[in-house]
Design a protein around this motif. Structure first.
Motif, PDB file in Angstrom:
ATOM      1  N   PHE A 109       3.199   7.852 -16.082  1.00  0.00           N
ATOM      2  CA  PHE A 109       2.112   8.832 -16.088  1.00  0.00           C
ATOM      3  C   PHE A 109       0.733   8.188 -16.103  1.00  0.00           C
ATOM      4  O   PHE A 109      -0.259   8.880 -16.108  1.00  0.00           O
ATOM      5  CB  PHE A 109       2.244   9.752 -17.299  1.00  0.00           C
ATOM      6  N   GLU A 110       0.681   6.867 -16.171  1.00  0.00           N
ATOM      7  CA  GLU A 110      -0.629   6.219 -16.236  1.00  0.00           C
ATOM      8  C   GLU A 110      -1.482   6.661 -15.055  1.00  0.00           C
ATOM      9  O   GLU A 110      -1.113   6.470 -13.901  1.00  0.00           O
ATOM     10  CB  GLU A 110      -0.459   4.708 -16.211  1.00  0.00           C
ATOM     11  N   PRO A 111      -2.635   7.272 -15.331  1.00  0.00           N
ATOM     12  CA  PRO A 111      -3.447   7.774 -14.228  1.00  0.00           C
ATOM     13  C   PRO A 111      -4.167   6.647 -13.479  1.00  0.00           C
ATOM     14  O   PRO A 111      -4.439   5.603 -14.043  1.00  0.00           O
ATOM     15  CB  PRO A 111      -4.459   8.678 -14.925  1.00  0.00           C
ATOM     16  N   GLU A 112      -4.446   6.912 -12.196  1.00  0.00           N
ATOM     17  CA  GLU A 112      -5.262   5.986 -11.424  1.00  0.00           C
ATOM     18  C   GLU A 112      -6.690   6.497 -11.442  1.00  0.00           C
ATOM     19  O   GLU A 112      -6.937   7.670 -11.707  1.00  0.00           O
ATOM     20  CB  GLU A 112      -4.790   5.996  -9.971  1.00  0.00           C
TER      21      GLU A 112
ATOM     22  N   LYS B  11      -7.758  -6.864   2.696  1.00  0.00           N
ATOM     23  CA  LYS B  11      -6.861  -7.538   1.755  1.00  0.00           C
ATOM     24  C   LYS B  11      -6.692  -6.707   0.478  1.00  0.00           C
ATOM     25  O   LYS B  11      -5.583  -6.511  -0.022  1.00  0.00           O
ATOM     26  CB  LYS B  11      -7.434  -8.912   1.390  1.00  0.00           C
ATOM     27  N   ASN B  12      -7.843  -6.219  -0.027  1.00  0.00           N
ATOM     28  CA  ASN B  12      -7.792  -5.409  -1.244  1.00  0.00           C
ATOM     29  C   ASN B  12      -7.040  -4.096  -1.020  1.00  0.00           C
ATOM     30  O   ASN B  12      -6.333  -3.618  -1.903  1.00  0.00           O
ATOM     31  CB  ASN B  12      -9.198  -5.110  -1.773  1.00  0.00           C
ATOM     32  N   LEU B  13      -7.239  -3.526   0.181  1.00  0.00           N
ATOM     33  CA  LEU B  13      -6.503  -2.309   0.517  1.00  0.00           C
ATOM     34  C   LEU B  13      -5.004  -2.591   0.463  1.00  0.00           C
ATOM     35  O   LEU B  13      -4.230  -1.833  -0.111  1.00  0.00           O
ATOM     36  CB  LEU B  13      -6.900  -1.823   1.913  1.00  0.00           C
ATOM     37  N   LYS B  14      -4.620  -3.710   1.046  1.00  0.00           N
ATOM     38  CA  LYS B  14      -3.198  -4.091   1.084  1.00  0.00           C
ATOM     39  C   LYS B  14      -2.620  -4.174  -0.328  1.00  0.00           C
ATOM     40  O   LYS B  14      -1.497  -3.779  -0.578  1.00  0.00           O
ATOM     41  CB  LYS B  14      -3.055  -5.430   1.809  1.00  0.00           C
ATOM     42  N   SER B  15      -3.464  -4.672  -1.259  1.00  0.00           N
ATOM     43  CA  SER B  15      -2.935  -4.779  -2.626  1.00  0.00           C
ATOM     44  C   SER B  15      -3.207  -3.513  -3.438  1.00  0.00           C
ATOM     45  O   SER B  15      -3.066  -3.512  -4.658  1.00  0.00           O
ATOM     46  CB  SER B  15      -3.475  -6.024  -3.310  1.00  0.00           C
ATOM     47  N   GLY B  16      -3.647  -2.432  -2.766  1.00  0.00           N
ATOM     48  CA  GLY B  16      -3.655  -1.131  -3.431  1.00  0.00           C
ATOM     49  C   GLY B  16      -4.995  -0.648  -3.966  1.00  0.00           C
ATOM     50  O   GLY B  16      -5.039   0.253  -4.792  1.00  0.00           O
ATOM     51  N   SER B  17      -6.108  -1.216  -3.500  1.00  0.00           N
ATOM     52  CA  SER B  17      -7.415  -0.758  -3.988  1.00  0.00           C
ATOM     53  C   SER B  17      -7.864   0.491  -3.230  1.00  0.00           C
ATOM     54  O   SER B  17      -8.191   0.433  -2.043  1.00  0.00           O
ATOM     55  CB  SER B  17      -8.457  -1.867  -3.817  1.00  0.00           C
ATOM     56  N   TRP B  58      -3.415   4.514   4.365  1.00  0.00           N
ATOM     57  CA  TRP B  58      -3.227   4.330   2.926  1.00  0.00           C
ATOM     58  C   TRP B  58      -1.736   4.238   2.578  1.00  0.00           C
ATOM     59  O   TRP B  58      -1.317   3.376   1.821  1.00  0.00           O
ATOM     60  CB  TRP B  58      -3.897   5.465   2.145  1.00  0.00           C
ATOM     61  N   GLN B  59      -0.956   5.131   3.184  1.00  0.00           N
ATOM     62  CA  GLN B  59       0.464   5.174   2.841  1.00  0.00           C
ATOM     63  C   GLN B  59       1.216   3.920   3.286  1.00  0.00           C
ATOM     64  O   GLN B  59       2.175   3.515   2.641  1.00  0.00           O
ATOM     65  CB  GLN B  59       1.112   6.427   3.447  1.00  0.00           C
ATOM     66  N   SER B  60       0.753   3.318   4.394  1.00  0.00           N
ATOM     67  CA  SER B  60       1.478   2.124   4.863  1.00  0.00           C
ATOM     68  C   SER B  60       0.644   0.872   4.626  1.00  0.00           C
ATOM     69  O   SER B  60       0.716  -0.085   5.377  1.00  0.00           O
ATOM     70  CB  SER B  60       1.824   2.275   6.342  1.00  0.00           C
ATOM     71  N   ARG B  61      -0.194   0.924   3.560  1.00  0.00           N
ATOM     72  CA  ARG B  61      -1.131  -0.182   3.313  1.00  0.00           C
ATOM     73  C   ARG B  61      -0.438  -1.527   3.126  1.00  0.00           C
ATOM     74  O   ARG B  61      -0.988  -2.565   3.446  1.00  0.00           O
ATOM     75  CB  ARG B  61      -1.992   0.118   2.081  1.00  0.00           C
ATOM     76  N   GLU B  62       0.802  -1.478   2.611  1.00  0.00           N
ATOM     77  CA  GLU B  62       1.463  -2.746   2.308  1.00  0.00           C
ATOM     78  C   GLU B  62       1.837  -3.527   3.564  1.00  0.00           C
ATOM     79  O   GLU B  62       1.954  -4.742   3.527  1.00  0.00           O
ATOM     80  CB  GLU B  62       2.718  -2.493   1.449  1.00  0.00           C
ATOM     81  N   SER B  63       1.979  -2.820   4.683  1.00  0.00           N
ATOM     82  CA  SER B  63       2.416  -3.525   5.892  1.00  0.00           C
ATOM     83  C   SER B  63       1.240  -3.957   6.771  1.00  0.00           C
ATOM     84  O   SER B  63       1.445  -4.487   7.860  1.00  0.00           O
ATOM     85  CB  SER B  63       3.362  -2.636   6.698  1.00  0.00           C
ATOM     86  N   ILE B  64       0.026  -3.786   6.293  1.00  0.00           N
ATOM     87  CA  ILE B  64      -1.135  -4.142   7.115  1.00  0.00           C
ATOM     88  C   ILE B  64      -1.318  -5.660   7.139  1.00  0.00           C
ATOM     89  O   ILE B  64      -1.043  -6.342   6.168  1.00  0.00           O
ATOM     90  CB  ILE B  64      -2.401  -3.432   6.562  1.00  0.00           C
TER      91      ILE B  64
END
Lengths: 325, 190
Positions: A109-112, B11-17, B58-64
């Motif tokens: 549940f940790e929010p982003e 790069k940051n997008l890829k790691s989820g920013s 965004w949804q496929s950010r890991e494969s970029i």
């Protein structure tokens, strides 16, 4: 008849230069082309396209908001399905091992946190998930969590923003800044809390808000419409004074329009728009102006005014002096 | 635009920013929007595709791949939708009509937003169509939107070819008058 390439026809379509004949050609070409041919034409147009035509900020922010909302929704769904899977596996284990594992699932549940920010000289608008409309002034950032609007409505602000808060009696809307918090129910107000400025300023357009100390949640003051509170970050000393809130929030407008407006009124608005002190000498009260401004600097405007009515001017930091010839 | 900063954002997008994803949106949304708008003249299509494309990024950010150009990557994500929507528009009778109309030809180079979009054109057309009688409307749609010939319509509606011709003439006359500003002509085919 000359056969034009697919790429050229598409370019003509894009620049609105295509004739009826050429459109029919394009139609035939498209029918007889495979996706990969269309792709290579489009791709080469794309690579040479530039970023110099901007879309309207409303549309841009609406799309941004929709994307954010869908991201939040899909992450939430993911959380739920994950929890469901865990529940199926975990319930029998829970019977055996007690409640220990139960607590580990709370991490799901940790929010982003979402961050919206503006570069220097840019402004933006956004819509929060509860319908609150926010105008973010230049060089500012606003953060809120994915669970915004679930139990509470908290945002954090650095810089300046104007809030038109959607009404919800059950959930207080809270703006946190480095030193003070603003608590509201449904109203429109402005918070200015830039890092490099010594005071935090809040003014109210309508409704009612409370301002509290961020450190101990002690109430500082309650504001009424057309009042402004300035809080010193140094010693938390504050004072409330009256102000013209509508004029103060002029910056949220995309443009400033004057139609046959007396010069005194024009300069009063310009002073608010540019956040400057403007002093005028030798002003003839009968002078009226009509113009629209968007992103022009004060200097550019004064140069234009000089063409209509000759003036001398001096701009010095936050101070401008204008002398009619 | 600074290439290094862009690579860092990707790069940051890829790691989820999400923050840097938002920055990339700020930089690239306008380009994609105007690309699709140019092809379709339809703000709603452009909006949909921009939204969908960025959502998928965004949804496929890991494969970029952060070493490749983000601009090119953006295109590859938007590509299939762009081709589909382009094919759909070019085949659309109303779109052809729009391209040949005065509304389209009389464009202003400087103020893109002032040009009448395909969306506005379709709106006007469907409003004006309401002024036709139900039968005129039906005949018009069969002829212009489905591409039926006069004899095919006559057979389908069990009416004489002469009646269909009259209905169509009247329908076109009404549309021409109502859309005087928009149209130079409505389908020379007739």
């Amino acid at each position: 008849m000359n056969k034009l390439s697919l790429k050229l026809l598409l370019e003509k379509l894009m620049s609105r230069q295509i004739t009826r004949k050429e459109f029919v050609m394009l139609k035939d070409d498209m029918k007889n082309s495979q996706d990969k041919d269309i792709d290579s034409a489009l791709h080469s147009i794309w690579e040479s396209s530039t970023n110099d035509t901007l879309m309207s900020i409303d549309v841009k922010e609406r799309i941004r908001y929709n994307i954010t909302r869908q991201v939040v929704m899909s992450e939430r769904k993911k959380t739920v399905s994950w929890i469901q899977i865990v529940a199926v596996i975990a319930i029998p284990i829970l019977f055996c091992l007690g409640s220990y594992y139960y607590f580990s699932s709370k991490y799901a549940f940790e929010p982003e946190t979402f961050v919206v920010f503006t570069e220097k000289g840019q402004r933006t608008q956004l819509l929060l998930p509860d319908g609150t409309h926010v105008w973010l002034n230049s060089g500012s950032r606003l953060c809120y969590d994915t669970d915004f609007n679930k139990n509470s409505r908290n945002v954090e602000l650095e810089g300046e923003a104007f809030f038109d808060v959607s009404q919800n009696k059950n959930s207080t809307f809270k703006v946190k800044t480095s030193n003070v918090n603003v608590l509201v129910h449904g109203t429109a107000f402005n918070v200015s809390a830039y890092r490099n400025e010594e005071t935090i300023n809040v003014f109210l357009v309508r409704g009612k808000i409370s301002v509290e100390n961020n450190a101990d949640n002690q109430l500082l003051a309650e504001l009424l419409p057309d009042q402004r509170i300035s809080v010193s970050k140094m010693d938390m000393k504050w004072r409330v004074e009256s102000c013209d809130a509508e004029m103060e929030s002029l910056w949220t407008q995309n443009m400033l329009k004057f139609e046959n407006v007396p010069a005194t009124e024009v300069f009063r608005k310009l002073a608010y728009w540019y956040r400057m002190n403007i002093n005028i000498e030798n002003l003839n009260k009968d002078i009226r102006y009509g113009f629209t401004l968007k992103s022009e600097s004060l200097k550019e405007i004064l140069d234009e005014i000089n063409k209509i009515t000759p003036i001398n001017y001096k701009i010095n930091g936050k101070e401008a002096t204008i002398k009619y010839k | 635009m600074n290439l290094e900063i862009h690579m860092k954002l990707v790069k940051n997008l890829k790691s989820g920013s999400y923050e840097d994803f938002n920055k990339l949106y700020t930089i690239y949304a306008d380009m994609l929007y105007h690309f699709i708008l140019g092809l379709t003249k339809s703000p709603t299509e452009a909006e949909d595709i921009v939204q969908d494309t960025f959502l998928r990024i965004w949804q496929s950010r890991e494969s970029i791949n952060p070493d490749l150009s983000f601009k090119t990557y953006l295109y590859t994500i938007a590509r299939n939708q762009a081709i589909d929507v382009l094919r759909k528009h070019v085949e659309n009778v109303a779109f052809e009509e729009y391209i040949c109309s005065e509304a389209f030809q009389e464009h202003s180079e400087n103020d893109v937003e002032k040009n009448i979009s395909f969306d506005e054109f379709k709106d006007k057309l469907s409003k004006v169509k309401e002024k036709l009688t139900p039968r005129q409307k039906l005949v018009f749609e069969m002829s212009r939107e489905k591409g039926y010939s006069i004899s095919m319509i006559a057979e389908e509606l069990q009416l004489s070819e002469k009646t269909i011709k009259n209905q169509l003439t009247q329908a076109l006359k009404i549309l021409r008058e109502e859309l005087a500003y928009c149209f130079i002509f409505l389908f020379l085919l007739f």
